[in-house]
Motif scaffolding. Structure first.
Motif, PDB file in Angstrom:
ATOM      1  N   ASN A 164      -1.157   8.710  -9.391  1.00  0.00           N
ATOM      2  CA  ASN A 164       0.161   8.435  -9.985  1.00  0.00           C
ATOM      3  C   ASN A 164       0.945   7.478  -9.077  1.00  0.00           C
ATOM      4  N   LEU A 165       0.566   6.208  -9.177  1.00  0.00           N
ATOM      5  CA  LEU A 165       1.088   5.167  -8.287  1.00  0.00           C
ATOM      6  C   LEU A 165       1.862   4.095  -9.041  1.00  0.00           C
ATOM      7  N   SER A 166       2.834   3.544  -8.344  1.00  0.00           N
ATOM      8  CA  SER A 166       3.605   2.421  -8.872  1.00  0.00           C
ATOM      9  C   SER A 166       3.767   1.371  -7.785  1.00  0.00           C
ATOM     10  N   ASN A 167       3.852   0.122  -8.199  1.00  0.00           N
ATOM     11  CA  ASN A 167       4.079  -0.983  -7.265  1.00  0.00           C
ATOM     12  C   ASN A 167       5.249  -1.817  -7.775  1.00  0.00           C
ATOM     13  N   ILE A 168       6.186  -2.105  -6.899  1.00  0.00           N
ATOM     14  CA  ILE A 168       7.339  -2.928  -7.263  1.00  0.00           C
ATOM     15  C   ILE A 168       7.267  -4.246  -6.509  1.00  0.00           C
ATOM     16  N   ARG A 169       7.438  -5.337  -7.230  1.00  0.00           N
ATOM     17  CA  ARG A 169       7.549  -6.624  -6.553  1.00  0.00           C
ATOM     18  C   ARG A 169       8.664  -7.434  -7.207  1.00  0.00           C
ATOM     19  N   ILE A 170       9.279  -8.280  -6.406  1.00  0.00           N
ATOM     20  CA  ILE A 170      10.425  -9.062  -6.841  1.00  0.00           C
ATOM     21  C   ILE A 170      10.033 -10.534  -6.829  1.00  0.00           C
ATOM     22  N   ARG A 171      10.162 -11.180  -7.986  1.00  0.00           N
ATOM     23  CA  ARG A 171       9.819 -12.600  -8.084  1.00  0.00           C
ATOM     24  C   ARG A 171      11.112 -13.410  -8.071  1.00  0.00           C
ATOM     25  N   THR A 172      11.198 -14.387  -7.156  1.00  0.00           N
ATOM     26  CA  THR A 172      12.407 -15.200  -7.045  1.00  0.00           C
ATOM     27  C   THR A 172      12.351 -16.378  -8.007  1.00  0.00           C
ATOM     28  N   ILE A 173      13.476 -17.077  -8.127  1.00  0.00           N
ATOM     29  CA  ILE A 173      13.535 -18.222  -9.030  1.00  0.00           C
ATOM     30  C   ILE A 173      12.622 -19.350  -8.563  1.00  0.00           C
ATOM     31  N   ASN A 174      12.230 -19.322  -7.298  1.00  0.00           N
ATOM     32  CA  ASN A 174      11.293 -20.316  -6.766  1.00  0.00           C
ATOM     33  C   ASN A 174       9.847 -19.853  -6.904  1.00  0.00           C
ATOM     34  N   ASN A 175       9.668 -18.760  -7.665  1.00  0.00           N
ATOM     35  CA  ASN A 175       8.346 -18.183  -7.947  1.00  0.00           C
ATOM     36  C   ASN A 175       7.677 -17.609  -6.705  1.00  0.00           C
ATOM     37  N   ASN A 176       8.478 -17.256  -5.707  1.00  0.00           N
ATOM     38  CA  ASN A 176       7.947 -16.537  -4.557  1.00  0.00           C
ATOM     39  C   ASN A 176       7.938 -15.042  -4.868  1.00  0.00           C
ATOM     40  N   ILE A 177       6.985 -14.325  -4.298  1.00  0.00           N
ATOM     41  CA  ILE A 177       6.884 -12.888  -4.511  1.00  0.00           C
ATOM     42  C   ILE A 177       7.376 -12.167  -3.261  1.00  0.00           C
ATOM     43  N   ILE A 178       8.333 -11.269  -3.450  1.00  0.00           N
ATOM     44  CA  ILE A 178       8.855 -10.476  -2.335  1.00  0.00           C
ATOM     45  C   ILE A 178       8.343  -9.057  -2.481  1.00  0.00           C
ATOM     46  N   GLU A 179       7.685  -8.547  -1.465  1.00  0.00           N
ATOM     47  CA  GLU A 179       7.216  -7.168  -1.457  1.00  0.00           C
ATOM     48  C   GLU A 179       7.589  -6.558  -0.105  1.00  0.00           C
ATOM     49  N   TYR A 180       8.853  -6.300   0.069  1.00  0.00           N
ATOM     50  CA  TYR A 180       9.338  -5.774   1.344  1.00  0.00           C
ATOM     51  C   TYR A 180       9.753  -4.320   1.181  1.00  0.00           C
ATOM     52  N   ASN A 181       9.191  -3.431   1.982  1.00  0.00           N
ATOM     53  CA  ASN A 181       9.626  -2.044   1.868  1.00  0.00           C
ATOM     54  C   ASN A 181      10.956  -1.802   2.578  1.00  0.00           C
ATOM     55  N   SER A 182      11.547  -2.856   3.161  1.00  0.00           N
ATOM     56  CA  SER A 182      12.871  -2.722   3.769  1.00  0.00           C
ATOM     57  C   SER A 182      13.982  -2.924   2.735  1.00  0.00           C
ATOM     58  N   LEU A 183      13.631  -3.402   1.555  1.00  0.00           N
ATOM     59  CA  LEU A 183      14.613  -3.610   0.490  1.00  0.00           C
ATOM     60  C   LEU A 183      14.768  -2.344  -0.347  1.00  0.00           C
ATOM     61  N   GLN A 184      15.775  -2.348  -1.211  1.00  0.00           N
ATOM     62  CA  GLN A 184      16.026  -1.193  -2.061  1.00  0.00           C
ATOM     63  C   GLN A 184      16.343  -1.654  -3.481  1.00  0.00           C
ATOM     64  N   VAL A 185      15.580  -1.143  -4.435  1.00  0.00           N
ATOM     65  CA  VAL A 185      15.827  -1.395  -5.849  1.00  0.00           C
ATOM     66  C   VAL A 185      16.604  -0.214  -6.408  1.00  0.00           C
ATOM     67  N   ILE A 186      17.638  -0.508  -7.188  1.00  0.00           N
ATOM     68  CA  ILE A 186      18.499   0.546  -7.736  1.00  0.00           C
ATOM     69  C   ILE A 186      18.445   0.500  -9.259  1.00  0.00           C
ATOM     70  N   ASP A 213      -1.243  -0.934 -15.234  1.00  0.00           N
ATOM     71  CA  ASP A 213      -2.493  -1.259 -14.545  1.00  0.00           C
ATOM     72  C   ASP A 213      -2.914  -0.087 -13.673  1.00  0.00           C
ATOM     73  N   GLU A 214      -4.167  -0.089 -13.276  1.00  0.00           N
ATOM     74  CA  GLU A 214      -4.664   0.914 -12.345  1.00  0.00           C
ATOM     75  C   GLU A 214      -4.378   0.441 -10.919  1.00  0.00           C
ATOM     76  N   LEU A 215      -3.948   1.361 -10.076  1.00  0.00           N
ATOM     77  CA  LEU A 215      -3.581   1.006  -8.702  1.00  0.00           C
ATOM     78  C   LEU A 215      -4.361   1.809  -7.670  1.00  0.00           C
ATOM     79  N   GLY A 216      -5.461   2.419  -8.101  1.00  0.00           N
ATOM     80  CA  GLY A 216      -6.244   3.223  -7.172  1.00  0.00           C
ATOM     81  C   GLY A 216      -5.604   4.579  -6.967  1.00  0.00           C
ATOM     82  N   CYS A 217      -5.783   5.139  -5.771  1.00  0.00           N
ATOM     83  CA  CYS A 217      -5.178   6.427  -5.457  1.00  0.00           C
ATOM     84  C   CYS A 217      -4.487   6.348  -4.102  1.00  0.00           C
TER      85      CYS A 217
END
Length: 235
Positions: A136-158, A216-220
């Motif tokens: 039971n896994l989830s992955n969050i990523r943030i795509r910027t307007i410049n099409n860069n992918i941000i995957e920082y666990n120091s950020l917080q999504v609300i 999608d499947e994310l393994g375990c």
């Protein structure tokens, strides 16, 4: 609580999703990938909360990614991958939508009547069905307007969900799980946005970042934290 998996709900409440520390104007989209088990776990926990609170009560729950200082948790039925930002889900209140457009509907499999009965949690000492195998896994990523992918666990999504939004959003998550197809993505309907987005039970406000749910499947958990059980026993 019995949930009908054969028909979509009508959008009745606003929701919002933002990122702490990044300006909305810099974000193209927040993409949240769920495994089938994570969809079921998240939906089930939202429905349990819906049964436990009233419209006037507001609560929030915090999910830390795996392999972080706090070790990660599944306080809402799923774990976050180590590269994900942390997630805070705020729940309660009323954010009624006065008028909505017609948005795309999730394809629902035809067949005999399909309903699911969400029963009370078994208790802390028991494992729920969606937890079996720790997939039971989830992955969050943030795509910027410049099409860069941000995957920082120091950020917080609300994520903000109203009281009624809990049951509507949870119902659609269960429908996604019941019609699960890998690598299929659903852009969530947003006020003032394209009608080519999907009814996932909520309408994102204008102030919200754009957001998509990807299946999608994310393994375990052990694919990310090899000594996961040891960490639990020592916590």
């Amino acid at each position: 609580m019995v949930i009908d998996l054969e028909k979509s709900v009508s959008i009745s409440e606003y929701a919002s999703i933002t990122v702490s520390g990044i300006k909305k104007e810099e974000i193209e989209e927040i993409e949240i990938t769920f495994s089938k088990e994570a969809l079921i776990g998240f939906a089930t926990n939202l429905l349990w909360i819906y049964d436990d609170i009233t419209e006037s009560k507001r609560i929030h729950m915090h999910i830390d990614p795996l392999n972080t200082v706090n070790g990660g948790n599944q306080s809402l039925g799923f774990f976050l991958t180590p590269s994900s930002p942390s997630l805070v889900v705020c729940m309660g209140g009323k954010q009624e939508v006065k008028k909505t457009n017609i948005y795309k509907e999730v394809m629902i499999q035809k067949g005999p009547n399909k309903k699911i009965n969400i029963i009370e949690p078994k208790g802390m000492e028991f494992i729920e069905d969606y937890e079996l195998g720790y997939s039971n896994l989830s992955n969050i990523r943030i795509r910027t307007i410049n099409n860069n992918i941000i995957e920082y666990n120091s950020l917080q999504v609300i994520l903000n969900l109203s009281y009624r939004g809990l049951i509507d959003f949870a119902t659609m998550l269960l429908i996604l799980a019941n019609n699960f197809k890998r690598k299929v993505q659903y852009a969530i309907a947003q006020e003032g946005g394209s009608e080519n987005k999907y009814n996932i039970g909520i309408l994102l406000s204008k102030e919200s970042c754009a957001c998509s749910i990807r299946c999608d499947e994310l393994g375990c958990v052990y694919d990310y934290v090899s000594d996961f059980c040891s960490n639990i026993e020592n916590s």
